[in-house]
Design a protein around this motif. Structure first.
Motif, short mmCIF file in Angstrom:
data_model
loop_
_atom_site.label_atom_id
_atom_site.label_comp_id
_atom_site.label_asym_id
_atom_site.label_seq_id
_atom_site.Cartn_x
_atom_site.Cartn_y
_atom_site.Cartn_z
N GLN A 16 0.83 -1.22 0.00
CA GLN A 16 0.00 0.00 0.00
C GLN A 16 0.86 1.26 0.00
O GLN A 16 0.58 2.23 -0.72
N ALA A 56 2.45 1.66 -3.36
CA ALA A 56 1.46 2.07 -4.36
C ALA A 56 1.23 3.58 -4.27
O ALA A 56 1.26 4.31 -5.27
N ARG A 57 1.03 4.04 -3.03
CA ARG A 57 0.75 5.48 -2.88
C ARG A 57 1.96 6.36 -3.20
O ARG A 57 1.81 7.50 -3.61
N THR A 97 -5.84 3.28 -14.90
CA THR A 97 -6.81 2.26 -14.46
C THR A 97 -6.09 1.13 -13.72
O THR A 97 -6.13 -0.01 -14.11
N PHE A 98 -5.45 1.50 -12.62
CA PHE A 98 -4.66 0.54 -11.85
C PHE A 98 -5.52 -0.17 -10.78
O PHE A 98 -6.30 0.48 -10.08
N THR A 99 -5.32 -1.46 -10.65
CA THR A 99 -5.89 -2.20 -9.52
C THR A 99 -4.81 -2.39 -8.47
O THR A 99 -3.72 -2.85 -8.78
N GLN A 100 -5.11 -2.05 -7.23
CA GLN A 100 -4.11 -2.22 -6.17
C GLN A 100 -4.23 -3.58 -5.50
O GLN A 100 -3.24 -4.14 -5.05
N GLU A 101 -5.45 -4.07 -5.39
CA GLU A 101 -5.59 -5.34 -4.66
C GLU A 101 -6.66 -6.22 -5.30
O GLU A 101 -7.74 -5.75 -5.63
N ILE A 102 -6.33 -7.48 -5.43
CA ILE A 102 -7.33 -8.47 -5.82
C ILE A 102 -7.29 -9.61 -4.81
O ILE A 102 -6.26 -9.87 -4.17
#
Lengths: 247, 247, 247, 247
Positions: free
Chosen positions: C174, C177-178, C233-238
């Motif tokens: 996290q 990512a930030r 269009t990023f996904t950080q968590e799946i």
């Protein structure tokens, strides 16, 4: 002369609501809202006989006119400048477990009618009276508490109706906290994760050993603790569960 | 004759730790652990002069031998059958904000050394003594509380070290809750989301208005409240933040 | 002439790591890191024989000097201006289930050594090379993916060591990512919630019916999909789990 | 002869819904539901002209009779034994920002009417047709996807209405996933956390630099990826946000 400062609890039955009412009645005159007067009659008597002050008002929390009428009666009773020290939304719909494809539209909406629409009406009626109290009770800022459940944070199978309403209620509590904290109102949400020890659940968890069900009086103590937090130190969410609960 | 029941706080400085120690000292003899004795000396005197009972032990919470030595001294002082009513892990590393690529390995690990390794050592030392107390203090089950932060639930930019340790601490609190609740020990975690009002932060948030910083005494009140919850009604996590905090 | 753009996977065994390596090898030269060369030897041969390009480097991911040496070899192989298209941290410690009070300090730290310290070292080594690639591969921004587990979001009883490390890893993902999204690097975290279908788990869940274990190739497809997301269009968590998993 | 396998998208405007429809139309005949036919007319033409197959049905998603009528038309068009390969609930109410005490009851309920009641009706209509397709399309299990927002996980100030509905929708997605995963239907929820790049938002975030708005085609790619996951490897929730978004 200072205006009256009272507390109001919506959703009073023989369990959590009654325990909360007793706890807050030790300090404030208390107003009990429930659809069925049988749910508050003996409690009103009990509190008044002990030297407290309680009134009960039969209210359909999901009806705008019924809620409006209830708060009209509160003003008649305690004066137009009545303020709220605390408001507790403890109402729930039917705890419905059912395969999704067997739900009627009415069944699916049955929890939202209370936890969505009802909580909205209750919040709109109480927040103006809570805002009026921010100066009057500086050590115990006015407090609006919502009672949630496991289903507030987890959508379990066959509990879509219940989770749908409880998630919505939690959303409201967060949005109101962020809007009304800076105005001096403490908004909190409690996730009650377990079976509460009330007459209806007497036969439940009989083999789970002692203290396997949540004590309503202890919930009330935690709600009271939330009420005593100063504005520098607000808790927005607590969870509550018995020592033997799996989660 | 009943054995002694005491409380222990790790991470005592002039802020939250001290407030927690004062609060629990009203009921229990209290042990203060901090690396630097300057952090507990005056507090020990203060509590003892007021008629309480306090001892301070200089302890490096991230050193197994230092922690072992500390708990040896506790047994010397209070007897081999001493039990713990409460244990509070309030230690923190350095609150480090730094671009990730500029961190040394030592800096990155600096919070984990405390919140990871230190919390492990503290929990292993205290849990056997907490377990011994489950029968002695039935109304207030033995309680193990961990102090977390905003970074316990959010990894903010340039706070990778701090978040890394605080997330790990939260994991420990959850795992211990699920393992030790059924054995009668209450394990809780507090997310302190805001600036605490202590000497070090005197100049912070000066323009944020009154009560913009968290009151350590109010944190202590909430920790005490957690301690008073019966085993039927445990709270595992609370958040705490000032009314003006954005989140 | 354009510099090389490669992918690197840390934690390659016969399961997820190998599947991810195969998937990314279809597009990029691939570097495989594992402590034991037996874990990547046959895979390196397989990829090279199919016309791809793979090298394996024996690496102790939790040793700064070993990681430094590995990235030195990568530059020797692919040139000093090598850039990374993707870096996948798929390493794990020992999946340890044990009562908390029976854990040694070394056991408690065993997951953190990998998921905490190892992930730090891997991220510090790869991010500079990912940052170098933001302009070279505009349709597929450079991607740093961390493999998590159920224990990334839930501290289960007797899994304190595993959860402690996995929570810490999620915090890192996290925070990175930030910090690195605005610099053009896609940082993502996958919660693998279930048993992966690999040789080691062959005898597990035998009665759970078909497809009860997670397919490593399908994990690899999801990681590849993350890699193909544009920076808008990023996904950080799946999360990823089998259809029959309870959660 | 095998029966038809089609896809349906509810909430088709010039943005995400249209992009999703185009993406799924490459493989399946597609049904577009929107209240106002102007929202799907040109898209239907476009898809049919390109050699795909599309029909649009004017539908009030929050009206049981309107939804029933729409699915009657689908059966008329594709046969009584039509099955669904995918169903996407992309409808939203009004994105309303307003101080809580200024909201009318109708305004508060405006998002729930769609995300609560509408999603219920859509799910009840589509799940039987999704269940019919579990054997027909084994590589791509039938998929039900709900479009959420930042407000699905955070109740922001003055967004109580929006959050109330979006939390409820997320609850539904979780409950349905846990009930219908074991029956072979993939249920997923997407948290769209940012501004989508559509005609309505043309003037927004003009100073935020390139790619500051989410690309609807990339959302569609992620939804398609969810659809391609095998039942051993389902993702229940993804978040999607631009590289420059603060969160």
């Amino acid at each position: 002369m200072a205006s009256k400062l009272v507390a109001v609890v919506a959703g009073v039955g023989p369990g959590t609501g009654a325990a909360i009412a007793r706890r807050f009645a030790a300090k404030y005159p208390i107003v009990l809202l429930a659809r069925n007067p049988d749910n508050f009659k003996s409690l009103v008597s009990e509190i008044n006989e002990r030297g407290g002050k309680a009134i009960g008002i039969s209210t359909d929390i999901s009806s705008a006119s019924s809620v409006q009428s209830a708060f009209g009666k509160i003003k008649e009773e305690f004066g137009n400048d009545v303020g709220l020290a605390a408001a507790v939304f403890n109402a729930s719909g039917k705890f419905l477990k059912k395969p999704f494809l067997e739900l009627t539209e009415e069944e699916y909406l049955s929890e939202y009618v209370v936890a969505g629409k009802g909580a909205f009406l209750f919040s709109q009626a109480t927040l103006p009276l809570l805002l009026k109290s921010t100066e009057r009770n500086p050590n115990h800022p006015p407090t609006l508490i919502f009672t949630g459940a496991t289903a507030s944070v987890k959508g379990s199978p066959q509990f879509s109706s219940f989770a749908n309403g409880k998630f919505a209620l939690r959303a409201l509590s967060q949005s109101l906290a962020r809007e009304f904290y800076p105005k001096g109102v403490h908004v909190a949400h409690a996730i009650i994760d377990g079976v509460i020890d009330i007459p209806k659940t007497k036969e439940w968890l009989k083999d789970a050993g002692p203290d396997a069900k949540i004590n309503p009086d202890a919930i009330a103590d935690s709600y009271w603790h939330l009420h005593t937090q100063p504005r520098s130190t607000f808790t927005q969410e607590i969870d509550i569960r018995p020592w033997v609960e799996k989660w």
